[in-house]
Design an enzyme around this catalytic site. Sequence first.
Site, mmCIF file in Angstrom:
data_model
loop_
_atom_site.group_PDB
_atom_site.id
_atom_site.type_symbol
_atom_site.label_atom_id
_atom_site.label_comp_id
_atom_site.label_asym_id
_atom_site.label_seq_id
_atom_site.Cartn_x
_atom_site.Cartn_y
_atom_site.Cartn_z
ATOM 1 N N ASP A 1 55.758 61.125 33.885
ATOM 2 C CA ASP A 1 56.997 61.069 33.100
ATOM 3 C C ASP A 1 56.697 60.341 31.794
ATOM 4 O O ASP A 1 55.545 60.002 31.495
ATOM 5 C CB ASP A 1 58.122 60.394 33.898
ATOM 6 N N LYS B 1 56.810 68.283 37.522
ATOM 7 C CA LYS B 1 57.025 66.839 37.684
ATOM 8 C C LYS B 1 57.881 66.551 38.921
ATOM 9 O O LYS B 1 57.545 65.687 39.727
ATOM 10 C CB LYS B 1 57.700 66.285 36.420
#
Length: 215
Positions: free
Chosen positions: A141, A123
């Site tokens: 997210d 991420k």
Amino acid sequence: MPLMKPAAIHAFYARLRDALPEPKTELEYATPYQLLVAVVLSAQATDVGVNRATRSLVEKVKTPQQMIALGDAKLKDHVKSIGLFRNKAKNVMALSRLLIEHHGGEVPHDRAALEALPGVGRKTASVVLNVAFGEKTIAVDTHIFRVANRTGLAPGKTPLAVELGLEKRVPEPYVQHAHHWLILHGRYVCKARKPDCPSCVVRDLCRYKAKTTVG
Ligand code: SF4
């Protein structure tokens, strides 16, 4: 959750773009290195909280060399209001050393090299690739995961499944900014507890069955 149809996906992004043509990350930074540090610090913390803690740091520390010169104790002092700060500070010092040793003090424009840095997962690497280097990545997210599943943009059981679904279906003109539009939409409109469906610009396109109503 039913999948949204391609024409509706196109309209969905077009409306988010019309509402905010040039979306930007809410993290404050001036260099790719500062962005990388801010993203590492922001795990399980809010951008506002990270900005508050890093504002004085950003003025002093622009490079990994300056971070090493600052030292672990002073870094911890700057970021102590952020959750998990001890471990995050340790990762920031270690990744700064690695950047100097292996990348000439620069942030690498390469996913594998980024993910090899301490504290940097898929991420974080995706955010840095998208924001600092303009890559067409979508870092999933908690906000994007929720929006993709609720709306039918890219339903999936894991963040990786959602990421691959989003990247596969997002029309070319919207690839660059999709990440920011979706995060901001999730953070401010399609909120976790009570989505603000009555004022949502994509309400008629969204496939969520439990939309909220006024009152
Ligand atoms: S209509 Fe409601 S559930 Fe659908 S995207 Fe908008 S805020 Fe989220």
